[in-house]
Design a protein around this motif. Structure first.
Motif, PDB file in Angstrom:
ATOM      1  N   LEU A 184      -5.887  10.771 -11.300  1.00 24.97           N
ATOM      2  CA  LEU A 184      -4.492   9.941 -11.289  1.00 24.97           C
ATOM      3  C   LEU A 184      -4.725   8.841 -10.231  1.00 24.97           C
ATOM      4  N   ALA A 185      -5.541   9.020  -9.363  1.00 25.63           N
ATOM      5  CA  ALA A 185      -6.145   7.984  -8.255  1.00 25.63           C
ATOM      6  C   ALA A 185      -6.741   6.767  -8.888  1.00 25.63           C
ATOM      7  N   ASN A 186      -7.844   7.208  -9.791  1.00 27.31           N
ATOM      8  CA  ASN A 186      -8.547   6.058 -10.486  1.00 27.31           C
ATOM      9  C   ASN A 186      -7.578   5.308 -11.606  1.00 27.31           C
ATOM     10  N   LEU A 187      -6.735   6.042 -11.959  1.00 24.37           N
ATOM     11  CA  LEU A 187      -5.762   5.385 -12.971  1.00 24.37           C
ATOM     12  C   LEU A 187      -4.981   4.295 -12.367  1.00 24.37           C
ATOM     13  N   ALA A 188      -4.293   4.866 -11.158  1.00 24.89           N
ATOM     14  CA  ALA A 188      -3.441   3.765 -10.179  1.00 24.89           C
ATOM     15  C   ALA A 188      -4.152   2.809  -9.795  1.00 24.89           C
ATOM     16  N   LEU A 189      -5.074   2.966  -9.426  1.00 31.26           N
ATOM     17  CA  LEU A 189      -6.129   1.900  -8.804  1.00 31.26           C
ATOM     18  C   LEU A 189      -6.611   0.723  -9.693  1.00 31.26           C
ATOM     19  N   GLU A 190      -6.652   1.022 -11.094  1.00 34.88           N
ATOM     20  CA  GLU A 190      -7.177   0.146 -11.907  1.00 34.88           C
ATOM     21  C   GLU A 190      -6.431  -1.173 -11.987  1.00 34.88           C
ATOM     22  N   ASP A 191      -6.964  -2.242 -11.903  1.00 34.36           N
ATOM     23  CA  ASP A 191      -6.262  -3.560 -12.011  1.00 34.36           C
ATOM     24  C   ASP A 191      -5.250  -3.709 -11.044  1.00 34.36           C
ATOM     25  N   HIS A 192      -5.294  -2.981  -9.667  1.00 33.83           N
ATOM     26  CA  HIS A 192      -4.470  -3.099  -8.812  1.00 33.83           C
ATOM     27  C   HIS A 192      -4.926  -3.640  -7.581  1.00 33.83           C
ATOM     28  N   ALA A 193      -4.318  -4.246  -6.590  1.00 31.85           N
ATOM     29  CA  ALA A 193      -4.767  -4.617  -5.340  1.00 31.85           C
ATOM     30  C   ALA A 193      -4.949  -3.859  -4.135  1.00 31.85           C
ATOM     31  N   ALA A 194      -4.749  -2.595  -4.316  1.00 29.46           N
ATOM     32  CA  ALA A 194      -4.554  -1.579  -3.240  1.00 29.46           C
ATOM     33  C   ALA A 194      -6.162  -1.274  -2.863  1.00 29.46           C
ATOM     34  N   ASP A 195      -6.604  -1.147  -1.629  1.00 26.62           N
ATOM     35  CA  ASP A 195      -7.913  -0.980  -1.445  1.00 26.62           C
ATOM     36  C   ASP A 195      -8.426   0.521  -1.758  1.00 26.62           C
ATOM     37  N   SER A 196      -7.332   1.309  -1.441  1.00 25.97           N
ATOM     38  CA  SER A 196      -7.688   2.864  -1.773  1.00 25.97           C
ATOM     39  C   SER A 196      -6.505   3.483  -1.971  1.00 25.97           C
ATOM     40  N   TRP A 197      -6.473   5.021  -2.598  1.00 21.32           N
ATOM     41  CA  TRP A 197      -5.562   5.600  -2.999  1.00 21.32           C
ATOM     42  C   TRP A 197      -4.790   5.971  -1.893  1.00 21.32           C
ATOM     43  N   ARG A 198      -5.387   6.157  -0.637  1.00 22.53           N
ATOM     44  CA  ARG A 198      -4.752   6.560   0.782  1.00 22.53           C
ATOM     45  C   ARG A 198      -3.683   5.297   0.937  1.00 22.53           C
ATOM     46  N   ALA A 199      -4.286   3.909   0.760  1.00 27.44           N
ATOM     47  CA  ALA A 199      -3.477   2.818   0.931  1.00 27.44           C
ATOM     48  C   ALA A 199      -2.147   2.651   0.003  1.00 27.44           C
ATOM     49  N   ALA A 238      10.917 -13.143  -3.124  1.00 32.75           N
ATOM     50  CA  ALA A 238      11.156 -12.955  -1.997  1.00 32.75           C
ATOM     51  C   ALA A 238       9.922 -12.155  -1.098  1.00 32.75           C
ATOM     52  N   PRO A 239       8.911 -12.828  -1.000  1.00 28.94           N
ATOM     53  CA  PRO A 239       7.625 -12.188  -0.508  1.00 28.94           C
ATOM     54  C   PRO A 239       7.684 -11.788   0.728  1.00 28.94           C
ATOM     55  N   SER A 240       8.758 -12.530   1.602  1.00 25.90           N
ATOM     56  CA  SER A 240       8.575 -11.907   3.150  1.00 25.90           C
ATOM     57  C   SER A 240       9.781 -10.827   3.058  1.00 25.90           C
ATOM     58  N   ARG A 241      10.389 -10.473   2.258  1.00 29.65           N
ATOM     59  CA  ARG A 241      11.517  -9.408   2.454  1.00 29.65           C
ATOM     60  C   ARG A 241      10.854  -8.234   2.023  1.00 29.65           C
ATOM     61  N   PRO A 242      11.131  -7.147   2.918  1.00 31.88           N
ATOM     62  CA  PRO A 242      10.615  -5.831   2.443  1.00 31.88           C
ATOM     63  C   PRO A 242      10.789  -5.441   0.962  1.00 31.88           C
ATOM     64  N   GLY A 243       9.785  -4.992   0.306  1.00 33.98           N
ATOM     65  CA  GLY A 243      10.007  -4.457  -0.964  1.00 33.98           C
ATOM     66  C   GLY A 243       8.692  -3.863  -1.491  1.00 33.98           C
ATOM     67  N   ARG A 244       8.714  -3.298  -2.817  1.00 39.81           N
ATOM     68  CA  ARG A 244       7.743  -2.220  -3.067  1.00 39.81           C
ATOM     69  C   ARG A 244       6.798  -3.201  -4.264  1.00 39.81           C
ATOM     70  N   SER A 245       5.447  -2.996  -4.338  1.00 38.64           N
ATOM     71  CA  SER A 245       4.683  -3.573  -5.429  1.00 38.64           C
ATOM     72  C   SER A 245       4.774  -2.450  -6.239  1.00 38.64           C
ATOM     73  N   PRO A 246       5.089  -2.719  -7.796  1.00 39.27           N
ATOM     74  CA  PRO A 246       4.904  -1.536  -8.801  1.00 39.27           C
ATOM     75  C   PRO A 246       3.574  -1.512  -9.146  1.00 39.27           C
ATOM     76  N   ILE A 247       3.496   0.033  -9.369  1.00 41.11           N
ATOM     77  CA  ILE A 247       2.040   0.038 -10.152  1.00 41.11           C
ATOM     78  C   ILE A 247       2.644   0.999 -11.370  1.00 41.11           C
ATOM     79  N   TYR A 248       2.454   0.888 -12.575  1.00 41.76           N
ATOM     80  CA  TYR A 248       2.753   1.630 -13.781  1.00 41.76           C
ATOM     81  C   TYR A 248       1.615   2.181 -14.319  1.00 41.76           C
ATOM     82  N   VAL A 249       1.723   3.329 -14.513  1.00 40.75           N
ATOM     83  CA  VAL A 249       0.480   4.214 -15.269  1.00 40.75           C
ATOM     84  C   VAL A 249       0.824   5.174 -16.259  1.00 40.75           C
ATOM     85  N   SER A 250       0.385   5.052 -17.470  1.00 39.44           N
ATOM     86  CA  SER A 250       0.756   5.897 -18.593  1.00 39.44           C
ATOM     87  C   SER A 250      -0.136   7.350 -18.298  1.00 39.44           C
ATOM     88  N   LEU A 251       0.508   8.487 -18.152  1.00 36.87           N
ATOM     89  CA  LEU A 251      -0.078   9.616 -17.956  1.00 36.87           C
ATOM     90  C   LEU A 251      -0.977  10.416 -19.000  1.00 36.87           C
TER      91      LEU A 251
END
Length: 395
Positions: free
Chosen positions: A238-253, A214-227
């Motif tokens: 932590l920011a670099n790890l979270a952004l690896e292989d994910h679509a977000a443009d920035s940590w702030r996003a 259901a892409p048009s329904r409000p939901g959350r995009s998961p980001i899994y990180v092994s600390l």
């Protein structure tokens, strides 16, 4: 906008008329449109939005224009400019009213491959996951203070108190997946094998599945990180790890967007780097205005350093043990036989309250042709071997 917000309705509309689209977008109602005191041809009117008394004028102009188009009315330049203005106003209000669904759809469209990859990665939990319960811990629990000693000290300070102080909140308890939905940020604590990683992997699978369904329904995009991969000495924040292989443009996003951050294994961060990672997490929580965050750790590595609720994973009860066996067992007969064998050995049944221990017992039974080894010693030896194999695979 309607095609994104309500694709089912959009597909059902045969040659959708402008007024019908506006009605489905909740921009008009069934009253009569009136502009400047005169009735305007058309089947409905706009909800007058607060602070925008001229909104109905724009709606009426758009509806009237759509009705006249087929008559090939010759519009003046001024009329065309007014029409364009009104169409733009209507589009602005349509987007403003449905911005959450539009944002979700745009995010999902750009992340289809990533969500599909996450779903494949954790697909095994679709049918094998057994929901766990969590119990909220207070600060004394997290700090390792003996509650009996704490109560004695309290009674000494307040001799007349009977221990049942009014206003003291009862610790929250519930299914972990439901607790995650109720809290923007929380910490999950558990001993080895209690289900911390399994729960995060299931949440990642579930969130990715929902975004694909259901892409048009409000939901959350998961980001899994092994600390375990985080730490100043590794040069990976932590920011670099979270952004690896994910679509977000920035940590702030990520922090300000519809994301589900699943941060697994604070206890696995090398001790020399743990304070720096905790400081990084504290900064994350302070800036996460919209993102949802779940952090896992063993109790020994967490003492309430973060300003958020913490829950301890509870052992499997009898019902959950049986559910686990049913999800893992090859046949109902084998499940029943294994359950009877475990119940016959109280120590094994208690071991089975830990999900990892229970999984090892099931694996040992599979390797023995669906039954547990004949002697208790042989079973214990198989259990220890499986445990050592698991530890070697993780390190």
């Amino acid at each position: 906008v309607l095609a994104v917000v309500d694709p089912d309705t959009y597909r059902k509309l045969d040659r959708p008329a402008l007024y019908g689209v506006m009605k489905h977008l909740r921009l008009v109602n069934n009253a009569t449109l009136k502009v400047a005191g005169k009735a305007v041809p058309g089947p409905g009117s706009l909800d007058t939005l607060r602070g925008k008394p001229d909104f109905a004028v724009h709606a009426a102009r758009v509806v009237m224009t759509r009705n006249r188009v087929h008559g090939a009315t010759a519009y003046t330049v001024l009329e065309l400019a007014e029409i364009v203005e009104s169409v733009c106003v209507m589009m602005v209000f349509a987007v403003a009213r449905h911005h959450a669904a539009l944002e979700a759809a745009l995010d999902a469209e750009g992340s289809v491959d990533r969500h599909a990859s996450i779903k494949r990665q954790f697909q095994r939990w679709r049918t094998r996951f057994v929901p766990l319960d969590g119990l909220q811990l207070d600060q004394d629990d997290l700090a390792g203070i003996d509650p009996l000693v704490s109560q004695i000290e309290t009674d000494e300070e307040h001799p007349d108190s009977d221990g049942d102080e009014p206003g003291v909140e009862t610790p929250q308890r519930g299914r972990v997946v439901e607790l995650v939905g109720e809290h923007q940020v929380l910490v999950l604590l558990g001993e080895p094998g209690s289900g911390k990683t399994t729960t995060l992997e299931y949440l990642a699978w579930w969130a990715a599945d929902q975004r694909l369904r259901a892409p048009s329904r409000p939901g959350r995009s998961p980001i899994y990180v092994s600390l375990a991969r985080a730490g100043a000495g590794m040069g990976r924040s932590l920011a670099n790890l979270a952004l690896e292989d994910h679509a977000a443009d920035s940590w702030r996003a990520v922090l300000e967007g519809p994301y589900l951050l699943l941060l697994d294994g604070l206890n696995e961060v090398p001790l020399v780097h743990r304070d720096a990672v905790i400081a990084d997490l504290s900064d994350l929580l302070a800036r996460a205005t919209r993102a949802q965050v779940v952090i896992t750790s063993r109790p020994s590595a967490y003492r309430g350093q973060l300003d958020c609720p913490a829950f301890k994973l509870e052992p499997l009860d009898d019902e959950r043990i049986l559910e686990f066996l049913q999800r893992q067992g090859p046949t109902p007969q084998a499940v029943e036989a294994l359950a009877m064998r475990l119940r016959a050995a109280p120590r094994l049944w208690e071991w089975a309250r830990n999900p990892m221990n229970l999984a090892i017992l099931v694996r040992a039974a599979r390797q023995s042709g669906g039954e547990l080894p004949g002697s208790r010693g042989a079973l214990l030896l198989g259990f220890v071997r499986e445990l050592m194999r698991r530890e070697r695979s993780q390190h």
